[in-house]
Design a protein around this motif. Structure first.
Motif, PDB file in Angstrom:
ATOM      1  N   SER A 248       0.829  -1.210   0.000  1.00 45.96           N
ATOM      2  CA  SER A 248       0.000   0.000   0.000  1.00 45.96           C
ATOM      3  C   SER A 248       0.861   1.256   0.000  1.00 45.96           C
ATOM      4  CB  SER A 248      -0.918  -0.005   1.230  1.00 45.96           C
ATOM      5  OG  SER A 248      -1.722  -1.152   1.252  1.00 45.96           O
TER       6      SER A 248
ATOM      7  N   LEU B  91      -7.993  -0.303   3.704  1.00 46.14           N
ATOM      8  CA  LEU B  91      -7.011  -0.476   4.773  1.00 46.14           C
ATOM      9  C   LEU B  91      -7.671  -0.374   6.146  1.00 46.14           C
ATOM     10  CD1 LEU B  91      -3.960   1.571   3.406  1.00 46.14           C
ATOM     11  CD2 LEU B  91      -4.176  -0.911   3.558  1.00 46.14           C
TER      12      LEU B  91
ATOM     13  N   LEU C 129      -4.288   1.610   8.358  1.00 46.18           N
ATOM     14  CA  LEU C 129      -4.239   0.162   8.533  1.00 46.18           C
ATOM     15  C   LEU C 129      -4.376  -0.238  10.000  1.00 46.18           C
ATOM     16  CD1 LEU C 129      -3.806  -2.678   7.346  1.00 46.18           C
ATOM     17  CD2 LEU C 129      -1.344  -2.268   7.471  1.00 46.18           C
TER      18      LEU C 129
ATOM     19  N   GLY D  74      -7.852  -3.387   8.901  1.00 45.59           N
ATOM     20  CA  GLY D  74      -7.325  -3.207  10.241  1.00 45.59           C
ATOM     21  C   GLY D  74      -8.346  -3.442  11.325  1.00 45.59           C
TER      22      GLY D  74
END
Length: 530
Positions: free
Chosen positions: A434, A507, A477, A511
């Motif tokens: 990313s 993201l 994240l 997460g």
């Protein structure tokens, strides 16, 4: 894959999300919002009400369609692990889309004159539900820009996300053994198995503690001078470890040491395993202070705060003029970052490199397993350290037998230990991929650079692109919210391109839930009936 059953469950979740929007409607009225409404703001508030009502209707319609599609005998068969993972992944995807509707349909403005796009609305919704607290809204205090009922919806998504959409579903409807799979998929991290074997009871206990702490914190905030509107919004942001505020300066807008220390205490509790809090209530404080994960969690906070204070005084950073200021600012930011709350009371992006680097490292640690905190979880780091130590010892004592223990408990299950290593590698891979995508494809105009005018920005600003992109990826994240540089404590994500914001949406979702519950959605083999 039992698609009928999947449709029925997702239909109920859509109804829950749509129905919850109704709680935000009363805050369109000045008496509850405790804000002065100018005539120009009344039309904006009406647009907010219309956006919420229309969003409720759409959510209810989608839920009804899914329920009707799932009404067969097959829909009453038990949920298995595959369906449970699909429920978690798809429910968060649906929550992102449905949660974006109030922002988009009400015409919420990024700043005065520029309305939100649907991708940006999805970003704001996911930042709320995932309790990341990242934002693209630049003016929260002007009624003509953001309707108050939408501002409350923004914080209400923290409450729902901190509790967990699926945890709420299981607490209400049970789902038996499948409930266990769904709750474990939504609340990632090694947990204390066997403490409460009935998963619906576990979900109810989690929800009860969570709601009780929200009520207590709301009352405390009001005693300390907040209005009902501000107290509710900040209680949701604190206990969900989300960080959405109703002020542009976040909690720093109150400039109250009492409010900040209260928030520190409740952020620490929000980042603690809720099962451990429950066991502490029935077994005494020894259960809390004897827990290895909690000991490590508190130890990291203490060491990081001491290091930041020491180098803060040495570098004469802003906010470290006295010991009291240094403790207040250093402790607040350490707790805010490690619990992934993301509240700000000081511009930590102007601190020395040790402090900034320490906060970046804390982003990858996170709170305890079974808490509302995000990140990689403290217990995973404890187990990762023990695995590495054993492997190093085996390199020179190959015949030694060394069991991995967490306190008095043997934690030597090969599948669990393999999962820890795989998780670390997976998070590292997602972060690097990313980061490189963002560095490569994000236009330099995000940093104020104009290709037709090479002098439009200093070279040092472009040089900071690497760190800023890494910080933005780490902050989304790990569900932190604010990062460094262009996403620092006094900045937000509004300047990024639409493509970058869409990446951040994924993201944040990765997460928040068990990462495999999202990744499996893109594998065709996962959807096969066999």
């Amino acid at each position: 894959m039992n698609f009928r059953l999947l449709s029925r469950v997702l239909g109920v979740i859509c109804l829950l999300i749509g129905g919850s929007m109704g709680f935000c409607l009363p805050f369109a009225f000045p008496s509850l919002a405790n804000r002065t409404h100018l005539p120009a703001a009344e039309s904006v508030e009406h647009a907010g009400i219309q956006g919420l009502v229309l969003s409720m209707a759409i959510s209810m319609f989608v839920g009804a369609v899914l329920l009707i599609a799932g009404r067969t005998r097959q829909s009453h068969k038990p949920l298995f692990r595959k369906e449970a993972m699909a429920v978690v992944g798809l429910s968060w995807l649906l929550a992102t889309i449905l949660g974006a509707l109030p922002y988009y349909l009400s015409g919420t403005q990024i700043w005065n004159g520029r309305s939100i796009t649907f991708v940006e609305a999805m970003f704001e919704a996911q930042a709320g539900f995932s309790t990341t607290g990242a934002t693209i809204l630049t003016d929260l205090e002007t009624p003509e820009v953001v309707p108050h009922c939408i501002l409350f919806w923004r914080s209400w998504t923290h409450f729902l996300g901190g509790l967990g959409i699926v945890v709420l579903f299981v607490a209400i409807l049970g789902q038996g053994s499948a409930g266990k799979a769904m709750v474990r998929a939504e609340m990632p991290g090694p947990s204390k198995e066997g403490s409460m074997p009935r998963m619906q009871h576990t979900a109810l206990v989690f929800a009860g503690i969570y709601c009780a702490l929200n009520v207590i914190l709301t009352i405390v905030y009001m005693i300390e001078g907040m209005t009902l509107f501000d107290a509710l919004c900040h209680a949701f942001g604190t206990m969900a470890t989300g960080g959405f505020s109703t002020y542009n300066r976040s909690l720093g807008g109150f400039d109250s040491p009492l409010i900040e220390y209260t928030t520190i205490l409740f952020m620490i509790m929000a980042g603690t395993n809720f099962t451990l809090l429950y066991l502490t209530m029935i077994g005494g404080p020894k259960r809390l202070f004897g827990d290895v994960e909690f000991q490590t969690y508190v130890g990291i906070i203490a060491v990081a705060t001491a290091g930041i204070m020491f180098f803060g005084f040495r570098a004469e950073d802003l906010g470290f003029e006295t010991f009291g200021q240094g403790l207040r600012n250093g402790l607040f930011q350490v707790v805010s970052v490690i619990t992934t709350t993301g509240y700000g009371t000081a511009d930590f992006d102007r601190w020395n490199n040790f402090a900034r680097g320490s906060l970046l490292v804390l982003m990858f640690i996170g709170g305890c397993a079974g808490s509302t905190g995000g990140g990689m979880k403290v217990i995973r780091h404890v187990l990762f350290y023990k695995i590495l130590r054993r492997e190093i010892e085996l390199s020179y004592h190959p015949r030694v037998v060394r069991l991995i223990r967490i306190g008095d408990t043997v934690a030597d299950d090969p599948a669990m230990l393999r999962g820890i290593m795989v998780y670390f590698c997976l998070i590292l891979g997602i972060f690097v991929a990313s980061w490189m995508m963002l560095v490569t494809f994000e236009p330099s105009s995000t940093w104020g650079y104009d290709a037709s005018d090479p002098t439009s920005v200093e070279d040092s600003k472009l040089d900071e692109k690497l760190l800023d992109c890494a910080s933005a990826v780490a902050a989304t994240l790990n569900n932190i919210g604010p990062g460094l540089g262009v996403v620092g404590a006094t900045q937000n994500y509004a300047g990024f391109s639409q493509g970058a914001k869409f990446l951040f949406v994924w993201l944040m979702m990765l997460g928040r839930v068990e990462v495999f519950s999202v990744l499996v959605l893109v594998f065709p083999s996962f959807w096969r009936r066999t």
